[in-house]
Design an enzyme around this catalytic site. Sequence first.
Site, PDB file in Angstrom:
ATOM      1  N   CYS A  18      42.871 -13.102  87.615  1.00  0.00           N
ATOM      2  CA  CYS A  18      42.130 -12.552  87.144  1.00  0.00           C
ATOM      3  C   CYS A  18      41.408 -13.176  84.810  1.00  0.00           C
ATOM      4  O   CYS A  18      40.642 -12.864  84.958  1.00  0.00           O
ATOM      5  CB  CYS A  18      43.167 -11.337  86.078  1.00  0.00           C
ATOM      6  SG  CYS A  18      42.748 -10.570  84.838  1.00  0.00           S
ATOM      7  N   LEU A  54      43.222  -3.542  91.355  1.00  0.00           N
ATOM      8  CA  LEU A  54      42.760  -3.943  89.407  1.00  0.00           C
ATOM      9  C   LEU A  54      44.069  -4.796  89.536  1.00  0.00           C
ATOM     10  O   LEU A  54      45.407  -4.428  88.632  1.00  0.00           O
ATOM     11  CB  LEU A  54      42.717  -2.177  88.862  1.00  0.00           C
ATOM     12  CG  LEU A  54      41.675  -1.829  89.979  1.00  0.00           C
ATOM     13  CD1 LEU A  54      40.818   0.127  89.295  1.00  0.00           C
ATOM     14  CD2 LEU A  54      40.338  -2.687  89.494  1.00  0.00           C
ATOM     15  N   HIS A  96      33.201  12.044  64.157  1.00  0.00           N
ATOM     16  CA  HIS A  96      31.233  11.662  63.953  1.00  0.00           C
ATOM     17  C   HIS A  96      30.737  11.021  63.005  1.00  0.00           C
ATOM     18  O   HIS A  96      31.304  10.756  62.403  1.00  0.00           O
ATOM     19  CB  HIS A  96      30.468  13.269  63.560  1.00  0.00           C
ATOM     20  CG  HIS A  96      29.539  13.485  63.292  1.00  0.00           C
ATOM     21  ND1 HIS A  96      28.559  13.622  64.790  1.00  0.00           N
ATOM     22  CD2 HIS A  96      28.746  13.568  62.666  1.00  0.00           C
ATOM     23  CE1 HIS A  96      27.109  13.501  64.472  1.00  0.00           C
ATOM     24  NE2 HIS A  96      26.905  13.590  62.996  1.00  0.00           N
TER      25      HIS A  96
END
Length: 469
Positions: free
Chosen positions: A43, A323, A448
Amino acid sequence: MADVFDLTIIGSGPGGYVAAIRASQLGLKVAVVEKWPTFGGTCLNIGCIPSKALLHASEMFEEAGHQFKQLGIDIPTPVLNLPQMMNHKTDTVAANVGGVDYLFKKNKITSFRGIGTIAAPGKVRVTPQSGPTVEIETKNIVIATGSVSANLPGIEIDEKTIVTSTGALSLDKVPNKLVVIGAGVIGLELGSVWARLGAQVTVVEYLDRILPGMDSEVARQFQRMLQKQGIEFKLASKVAGIDKQENGALKVRVEAAQGGAGEVLDADVALVAIGRKPFTEGLGLDIVGVALDERGRVRVDGQYKTSVDGVYAIGDVIAGPMLAHKAEDEGIAVAEILGGQAGHVNYAAIPAVVYTNPEIASVGKTEDELKAEGIEYKIGKFPFTANGRAKAMLATQGFVKILADVNTDRVLGAHIVGKNAGEMIHELVVLMEFSGAAEDLARSTHAHPTLSEAVREAALSLGDGAIHI
Ligand code: FAD
Ligand code: NAI
């Protein structure tokens, strides 16, 4: 008398190094054996980290060339400085593997350089590149030796023109034509890197779809997006052979997967990315009697215990998705089990991310799986075209898809195609970890303007309806 360790871990990838740190935090005396000069495994050295450095740099290069103008930034046409891009990759890797070095020292973990072999339960032999072998006495052993690229029979990898991911992360020039064999995660991520930098990329895939295992609707739509980026696909096709010409160019012989008419593709570089296989060579498993399954993976029980007492295994070398975060969580779990705690991994909520542009992120069941299992589900969807922040960022490609149980509203899976999908997926991971319902998500206030509002809107659409569509 030599030290006796509570735990010796063979391999320092995300599984091994994380297990070492957690075990040390729990008070165990820990040794790690690593054959490579740096820690961090596949990795950090030749996988996740260098690929993400190149994915980021190549995405910036492409944005500078294509999006800056629309944003009101006039610059001369960007020029690629590939050696500097590779320096960025190398520096990123160095910083990360150095970080593991630091963490080992901080946690008083003893490291040994060399090939680790299990001489007997409780005994690990380390064979360094030079110098005498060392025998480690240890109460427990964890095998964390990871995986290596699978080969195509009859095709010889030279890591220059016929490459695995390792060579594809270090090409010294942009190939004019790159043929990628396998439309999986590596093929699409590294194919994207070189396509952005100017290569003409053709992906040859055995199946009639890309990204097997991912939600098929997501895969179909994503394939169209990649085609718009100029990547060509030859699905239901296989590579019968690669012929090297005297001038170094390649002729890639492609045939229909089920046999039949073929064609020859010209290429400067061919990337073989047809999967990875567990790596157990040199460990001496047959001698001590550690059993493998039919695919060469170390067989373990629910506590990561192999067929031999005191020998455990985690990460790519055992079953499950290959993974880094799955390996890490198994590392934590096995350390906790050995430390007397209840280590556990929830395999139903492991996210998977493809770091292309847009990104793909998923957790839990795909729609295909729910259909196959006969589970009644409902679908909530929301496109990024209806998200304000996505418009501002010129990132309106993609959508959020949430799958929930039709009776209980419990979220069973989620799939996102879009900018930063790999970050957004985690609210669904946490929701699933808590067995949450779509309504829980729909009732949670989202700031938002954020891309994450699209996730909430997809959840809203499972109830009374999304607001912005
Ligand atoms: P590894 O990381 O493979 O580490 C095994 C270690 O064991 C190595 O250091 C090896 O040298 C050592 N070793 C082996 N045998 C011995 C021995 N006998 N003695 C001593 N040492 C030994 N996953 C993600 O989650 N996200 C990504 O973005 C991602 N990108 C990737 C990109 C590429 C190009 C590749 C190839 C993989 C990628 N992966 C990614 C997968 C990820 O790298 C692996 O799932 C992960 O590294 C597995 O960790 P591990 O600890 O099981 O094994
Ligand atoms: P993969 O399993 O993702 O994809 C391999 C692809 O090759 C599949 O589509 C398969 O159908 C195809 N294939 C197999 N044999 C073939 C043949 N003979 N001809 C043509 N196509 C063929 O494997 P990949 O991409 O090599 O990656 C290996 C592992 O590394 C994956 O399991 C993945 O989990 C991990 N990885 C994860 C990343 C991430 O999390 N972002 C990035 C890169 C790798």
